[in-house]
Scaffold this motif. Structure first.
Motif, PDB file in Angstrom:
ATOM      1  N   GLU A 178       0.836  -1.207   0.000  1.00  0.00           N
ATOM      2  CA  GLU A 178       0.000   0.000   0.000  1.00  0.00           C
ATOM      3  C   GLU A 178       0.868   1.252   0.000  1.00  0.00           C
ATOM      4  O   GLU A 178       0.600   2.214  -0.745  1.00  0.00           O
ATOM      5  N   ALA A 179       1.917   1.249   0.816  1.00  0.00           N
ATOM      6  CA  ALA A 179       2.814   2.409   0.879  1.00  0.00           C
ATOM      7  C   ALA A 179       3.575   2.582  -0.436  1.00  0.00           C
ATOM      8  O   ALA A 179       3.770   3.708  -0.906  1.00  0.00           O
ATOM      9  N   ILE A 180       4.015   1.482  -1.031  1.00  0.00           N
ATOM     10  CA  ILE A 180       4.710   1.545  -2.318  1.00  0.00           C
ATOM     11  C   ILE A 180       3.805   2.158  -3.376  1.00  0.00           C
ATOM     12  O   ILE A 180       4.209   3.052  -4.135  1.00  0.00           O
ATOM     13  N   GLU A 181       2.558   1.696  -3.410  1.00  0.00           N
ATOM     14  CA  GLU A 181       1.611   2.224  -4.397  1.00  0.00           C
ATOM     15  C   GLU A 181       1.333   3.707  -4.162  1.00  0.00           C
ATOM     16  O   GLU A 181       1.253   4.495  -5.121  1.00  0.00           O
TER      17      GLU A 181
ATOM     18  N   GLU B  31       6.279   5.514 -11.888  1.00  0.00           N
ATOM     19  CA  GLU B  31       6.804   4.148 -11.814  1.00  0.00           C
ATOM     20  C   GLU B  31       8.281   4.042 -12.161  1.00  0.00           C
ATOM     21  O   GLU B  31       8.879   2.978 -11.999  1.00  0.00           O
ATOM     22  N   ASP B  32       8.892   5.149 -12.622  1.00  0.00           N
ATOM     23  CA  ASP B  32      10.314   5.097 -12.978  1.00  0.00           C
ATOM     24  C   ASP B  32      11.228   5.658 -11.892  1.00  0.00           C
ATOM     25  O   ASP B  32      12.454   5.602 -12.033  1.00  0.00           O
ATOM     26  N   ALA B  33      10.653   6.214 -10.841  1.00  0.00           N
ATOM     27  CA  ALA B  33      11.460   6.868  -9.798  1.00  0.00           C
ATOM     28  C   ALA B  33      11.284   6.199  -8.445  1.00  0.00           C
ATOM     29  O   ALA B  33      11.498   6.816  -7.399  1.00  0.00           O
ATOM     30  N   ILE B  34      10.921   4.928  -8.448  1.00  0.00           N
ATOM     31  CA  ILE B  34      10.609   4.234  -7.193  1.00  0.00           C
ATOM     32  C   ILE B  34      11.294   2.874  -7.150  1.00  0.00           C
ATOM     33  O   ILE B  34      11.490   2.224  -8.176  1.00  0.00           O
ATOM     34  N   GLY B  35      11.679   2.477  -5.933  1.00  0.00           N
ATOM     35  CA  GLY B  35      12.289   1.176  -5.724  1.00  0.00           C
ATOM     36  C   GLY B  35      12.081   0.721  -4.291  1.00  0.00           C
ATOM     37  O   GLY B  35      11.268   1.283  -3.549  1.00  0.00           O
TER      38      GLY B  35
ATOM     39  N   GLY C 204      -2.254  -5.701  -8.461  1.00  0.00           N
ATOM     40  CA  GLY C 204      -2.655  -5.302  -9.795  1.00  0.00           C
ATOM     41  C   GLY C 204      -1.562  -4.642 -10.601  1.00  0.00           C
ATOM     42  O   GLY C 204      -1.817  -4.147 -11.716  1.00  0.00           O
ATOM     43  N   MET C 205      -0.346  -4.641 -10.095  1.00  0.00           N
ATOM     44  CA  MET C 205       0.740  -4.026 -10.841  1.00  0.00           C
ATOM     45  C   MET C 205       1.196  -4.948 -11.964  1.00  0.00           C
ATOM     46  O   MET C 205       1.208  -6.170 -11.819  1.00  0.00           O
ATOM     47  N   SER C 206       1.589  -4.337 -13.083  1.00  0.00           N
ATOM     48  CA  SER C 206       2.008  -5.111 -14.241  1.00  0.00           C
ATOM     49  C   SER C 206       3.376  -5.731 -13.991  1.00  0.00           C
ATOM     50  O   SER C 206       4.119  -5.316 -13.096  1.00  0.00           O
ATOM     51  N   GLU C 207       3.722  -6.711 -14.816  1.00  0.00           N
ATOM     52  CA  GLU C 207       5.043  -7.330 -14.702  1.00  0.00           C
ATOM     53  C   GLU C 207       6.137  -6.289 -14.892  1.00  0.00           C
ATOM     54  O   GLU C 207       7.143  -6.286 -14.170  1.00  0.00           O
TER      55      GLU C 207
END
Length: 337
Positions: A242-245, A253-257, A313-316
């Protein structure tokens, strides 16, 4: 008779395969160093990790930590290898090992010597947090009045940019963080943080802070440290997701890890050292019970995070980015490859 997989079993199987194939990077591990830890990293399918070798230590004690760490890695070379470049991360993946990136959680080890930045880079230090909770010569941590980045701090940032060391702002005060973000010519990061939009805490970052670092080319690693999660010690891996989302919806989606902040294997004395200024002076905070979210209690359960992200629900492609590909890309930039 063979029965077909249920939808749930099929999804779990697909997630396990994805986890095995993916580059999995943990942006912050401060666990107790020993062979058991490295074995658990292998069980968890960890490709690489930023492992803390300095918090309150000065120059000499940090060098001693690196010497001991090098010796342990040599003894456990069947499980781990040192990371100096992103090519080393790819090699770790190919060889089924975990690549170890040395990192500081405090620039205190640089003391008052700009030249030490390059010395430690040559020893394998690729990520350095500017301050750990309190004031140092560079700037101010998140647990006291924030005077911002010092003149010396600007020199340190410039030298880190020059030699290829990433500036980490996880435990850094908001004013100092903002000024480092503006000062740095290379991407900077919060290697391990959570959003204050889900829980107010001095260590958590506001929506505005998260957006600001992303808008300036920076990077956010999301931690699962339960004192900072909304559900606290009752948190599960789903609360972590939940926190990641939440963060991804702000930074993209390109600035998170991932930056778990695993403290695996440490005792209460270690946490007492962490939570006092300089390791011995005034108490800064008290974490209470330290227990990781259910489902990812140990590094060996890392695969459950991939499964939980997919169930969300996140894509591969999104999962691959979050689990490690984004870290590789930003480190390649900062390290000047």
């Amino acid at each position: 008779m063979n029965f077909p997989f249920t939808q749930s079993e099929s999804r779990t199987s697909d997630a396990a395969a994805l986890h095995r194939e993916a580059t999995v990077i943990d942006g912050l591990v401060i666990a107790k160093w020993n062979r058991e830890l490295f074995e658990d990293m292998q069980r968890g399918g960890l490709t690489a990790a930023n492992c803390t070798v300095s918090v309150w230590e000065g120059f000499q004690a940090t060098v001693d930590n690196i010497v001991a760490s090098n010796q342990l890695m040599e003894e456990c070379s069947d499980l781990v290898l040192p990371v100096r470049t992103t090519e080393d991360i790819r090699r770790a993946k190919q060889e089924g090992k975990t690549g170890i990136i040395f990192g500081f959680q405090n620039a205190h080890a640089y003391e008052d010597q700009v030249g030490y930045v390059e010395v430690f880079k040559q020893l394998g230090v690729g990520i350095v947090q500017m301050c750990y909770n309190t004031q140092n010569l560079v700037g101010t941590g998140c647990y006291e009045r924030d005077g911002g980045l010092s003149g010396f701090g600007r020199e340190i940032v410039a030298e880190m940019n020059r030699v290829g060391v990433m500036c980490d702002l996880s435990h850094v005060g908001s004013n100092t963080s903002r000024e480092v973000i503006l000062e740095s010519q290379k991407p900077v990061c919060y290697s391990h943080c959570l959003p204050s939009g889900l829980k107010e805490h001095p260590r958590n970052k506001s929506d505005e802070e998260l957006k600001f670092i992303a808008d300036h080319g920076g990077f956010v690693g999301v931690t699962m440290f339960t004192p900072f999660l909304r559900a606290g010690v009752n948190a599960t891996v789903d609360d972590y997701v939940e926190a990641i989302e939440y963060v991804m919806n702000i930074v993209g989606e390109d600035a998170i890890g991932i930056g778990t902040d695993f403290t695996q294997g440490h005792d209460q004395q270690f946490f007492e050292w962490l939570t006092h200024d300089k390791g011995y002076a005034r108490r800064l905070t008290s974490f209470g019970e330290i227990i990781n979210p259910k489902g990812i209690r140990t590094i060996g359960e890392f695969g459950n995070l991939t499964e939980a992200l997919r169930k969300r629900g996140m894509s591969e492609q999104q999962v691959r980015k979050i689990m490690g590909e984004n870290w590789v890309r930003v480190l390649k930039d900062v390290w000047g490859e």
